[in-house]
Design a protein around this motif. Structure first.
Motif, PDB file in Angstrom:
ATOM      1  N   TRP A 118     -32.047  -9.415  45.156  1.00  0.00           N
ATOM      2  CA  TRP A 118     -33.416  -9.834  45.452  1.00  0.00           C
ATOM      3  C   TRP A 118     -33.979 -10.693  44.326  1.00  0.00           C
ATOM      4  O   TRP A 118     -34.794 -11.584  44.582  1.00  0.00           O
ATOM      5  N   TYR A 119     -33.558 -10.430  43.095  1.00  0.00           N
ATOM      6  CA  TYR A 119     -34.019 -11.258  41.981  1.00  0.00           C
ATOM      7  C   TYR A 119     -33.533 -12.701  42.159  1.00  0.00           C
ATOM      8  O   TYR A 119     -34.302 -13.655  41.977  1.00  0.00           O
ATOM      9  N   GLY A 168     -43.253  -7.468  33.741  1.00  0.00           N
ATOM     10  CA  GLY A 168     -42.822  -6.135  33.332  1.00  0.00           C
ATOM     11  C   GLY A 168     -43.866  -5.394  32.540  1.00  0.00           C
ATOM     12  O   GLY A 168     -43.694  -4.228  32.224  1.00  0.00           O
ATOM     13  N   CYS A 169     -44.985  -6.047  32.218  1.00  0.00           N
ATOM     14  CA  CYS A 169     -46.051  -5.419  31.430  1.00  0.00           C
ATOM     15  C   CYS A 169     -46.680  -4.290  32.226  1.00  0.00           C
ATOM     16  O   CYS A 169     -47.089  -4.484  33.357  1.00  0.00           O
ATOM     17  N   VAL A 207     -44.004  -9.149  40.688  1.00  0.00           N
ATOM     18  CA  VAL A 207     -44.497  -7.872  40.151  1.00  0.00           C
ATOM     19  C   VAL A 207     -43.939  -6.697  40.947  1.00  0.00           C
ATOM     20  O   VAL A 207     -43.486  -5.695  40.393  1.00  0.00           O
ATOM     21  N   GLY A 208     -43.969  -6.803  42.284  1.00  0.00           N
ATOM     22  CA  GLY A 208     -43.499  -5.705  43.127  1.00  0.00           C
ATOM     23  C   GLY A 208     -42.025  -5.408  42.929  1.00  0.00           C
ATOM     24  O   GLY A 208     -41.611  -4.243  42.883  1.00  0.00           O
ATOM     25  N   LEU A 209     -41.213  -6.464  42.798  1.00  0.00           N
ATOM     26  CA  LEU A 209     -39.779  -6.266  42.587  1.00  0.00           C
ATOM     27  C   LEU A 209     -39.515  -5.587  41.251  1.00  0.00           C
ATOM     28  O   LEU A 209     -38.756  -4.613  41.173  1.00  0.00           O
ATOM     29  N   THR A 210     -40.149  -6.072  40.195  1.00  0.00           N
ATOM     30  CA  THR A 210     -39.887  -5.525  38.870  1.00  0.00           C
ATOM     31  C   THR A 210     -40.484  -4.134  38.709  1.00  0.00           C
ATOM     32  O   THR A 210     -39.938  -3.295  37.990  1.00  0.00           O
ATOM     33  N   GLN A 252     -40.555  -1.718  40.894  1.00  0.00           N
ATOM     34  CA  GLN A 252     -39.584  -0.737  41.381  1.00  0.00           C
ATOM     35  C   GLN A 252     -38.360  -0.680  40.476  1.00  0.00           C
ATOM     36  O   GLN A 252     -37.733   0.375  40.330  1.00  0.00           O
ATOM     37  N   TRP A 253     -38.021  -1.794  39.864  1.00  0.00           N
ATOM     38  CA  TRP A 253     -36.851  -1.832  38.986  1.00  0.00           C
ATOM     39  C   TRP A 253     -37.089  -1.018  37.716  1.00  0.00           C
ATOM     40  O   TRP A 253     -36.276  -0.174  37.338  1.00  0.00           O
ATOM     41  N   ILE A 254     -38.218  -1.230  37.045  1.00  0.00           N
ATOM     42  CA  ILE A 254     -38.461  -0.540  35.779  1.00  0.00           C
ATOM     43  C   ILE A 254     -38.771   0.939  35.993  1.00  0.00           C
ATOM     44  O   ILE A 254     -38.625   1.736  35.074  1.00  0.00           O
ATOM     45  N   HIS A 255     -39.169   1.318  37.209  1.00  0.00           N
ATOM     46  CA  HIS A 255     -39.394   2.734  37.514  1.00  0.00           C
ATOM     47  C   HIS A 255     -38.174   3.367  38.178  1.00  0.00           C
ATOM     48  O   HIS A 255     -38.265   4.460  38.742  1.00  0.00           O
ATOM     49  N   GLN A 256     -37.046   2.668  38.112  1.00  0.00           N
ATOM     50  CA  GLN A 256     -35.757   3.190  38.576  1.00  0.00           C
ATOM     51  C   GLN A 256     -35.782   3.577  40.056  1.00  0.00           C
ATOM     52  O   GLN A 256     -35.244   4.595  40.468  1.00  0.00           O
TER      53      GLN A 256
END
Length: 378
Positions: free
Chosen positions: A230-231, A370-371, A211-214, A216-220
């Protein structure tokens, strides 16, 4: 935070948690808990504390306190770069976008107060005036006298200190002017510590990392390069878990999956809003990627979204049904037909779809990391 809590519970360590919204609340909370305390304590600061030196926020009367900061906000305050400070630690991963060498090393001028700074400036100005008055009395000095004056200037204590202070302030100012950014996600930094406390790799620890990785990813807040690295590291860790391996084998008709255990799998995910009561149509309309490219606030934009969904074989009725209530074959058509449906649009499949993780509780319940409602669910 849940990762650390799980590890501390296993070790039977007593702890309390205090959520704060800003540094004002953080200062007030620490003042309430630590003022005048001499009890041995360790204070963990999760997702806060890197931008301000925590000791400056803590009450001066607090003793026997050790501070541990795990925060992805950047830049890191220069006072943390102090090898001699054994009471304050900030976790900075070796593969963090901000390297330790980029942070100015703490020095004596970082602790100067406003009163001390004003006094130093005043005394440096006094020494400068005395030097100018001496030059006026002596007239135009000879080369020998000028060299002597320069040697005297080097011995002027306050002017020397003032120059060093100004140089330090310039260095810190240029460092801070690099702007705010984000480092390695906090759950990824905490994962090794939590695993060491738990003594095992557990999905309850891996899922917050996903959750933490994604998030930051979806919030650019991450570059594509760092997300990819990291993925892959996290995917390897997830795949090595026995429960997740059993699920993958069961999906391939190999062996039997343990019942009643949540499992995590690496799967394709999408930059779309899909909360529990939203529809697939709304998730496109309000997507931060789709909306500006299709101008979904206009009627023409809504029609374009409807056309894309129709090309995937999803009826208007199904598209406006909450995602959880849609027919299973509609879910399948969406995943299999999205790439082809986007070919004649200005949307790129590679930008809309990304590699992610999904948690399966049973055959009916799955949660995508990603939800956008996930922080409320977990």
């Amino acid at each position: 935070m849940k990762m650390l809590q799980a590890g501390l519970k296993v070790r039977d360590v007593h702890f309390s948690t205090y959520p704060v919204e800003d540094y004002t609340q953080l200062r007030a909370t620490m003042n309430t808990l630590l003022n005048g305390s001499d009890e041995l304590r360790t204070v963990f600061l999760m997702n806060c504390g890197a931008g301000a030196f925590i000791k400056d926020l803590a009450p001066p009367s607090a003793t026997n306190v050790r501070y541990v900061v795990v925060d992805s906000h950047r830049p890191v305050h220069p006072k943390y770069n102090d090898a001699n400070d054994t009471d304050c630690f900030l976790f900075l991963a070796p593969d963090d976008p901000q390297q330790l060498e980029e942070i100015p090393v703490r020095n004596e001028y970082d602790d100067i107060t406003e009163e001390e700074r004003a006094f130093l400036e005043q005394e440096a100005e006094r020494e400068k005036q005395e030097e100018e008055e001496q030059l006026e009395r002596d007239g135009s000095p000879s080369p020998a006298k000028r060299r002597k004056l320069e040697q005297q200037q080097d011995k002027q204590q306050y002017r020397q200190q003032w120059r060093k202070l100004k140089d330090r302030e310039k260095l810190v100012r240029e460092y801070l002017e690099m702007g705010s950014s984000y480092g390695k996600p906090t759950p990824l930094v905490m994962q090794p510590l939590a695993e060491a406390l738990m003594g095992k790799v557990d999905n309850t620890l891996l899922w917050p990392a996903c959750v933490g990785l994604t998030d930051q990813w979806i919030h650019q807040r991450l570059s594509s390069q760092h997300y990819g690295i990291w993925y892959q590291q996290l995917k390897d860790t997830v795949s090595s878990n026995d429960v997740n391996q059993a699920y993958a084998n069961q999906a391939n008709n190999i062996g039997k999956m343990p019942s009643g255990l949540p499992v995590i799998s690496a799967e394709r995910d999408y930059k779309l809003f899909l909360p529990r009561h939203w529809t697939l149509f709304d998730s496109f309309i309000y997507s931060s990627y789709v909306a500006p490219r299709m101008q979904t606030w206009r009627r023409a934009g809504e029609d374009s979204v409807a056309l894309v969904l129709a090309q995937m074989g999803i009826s208007k009725e199904q598209a406006q049904t909450p995602w959880a209530s849609m027919q299973r074959n509609a879910h399948t058509r969406f995943r299999e037909g999205l790439e082809k449906a986007l070919e004649n649009t200005n949307l790129l499949y590679s930008e809309l779809a990304t590699e992610g993780f999904v948690m399966h509780h049973n055959r009916q319940v799955t949660i995508s990391q990603g939800c956008r409602t996930l922080p409320q669910l977990c």
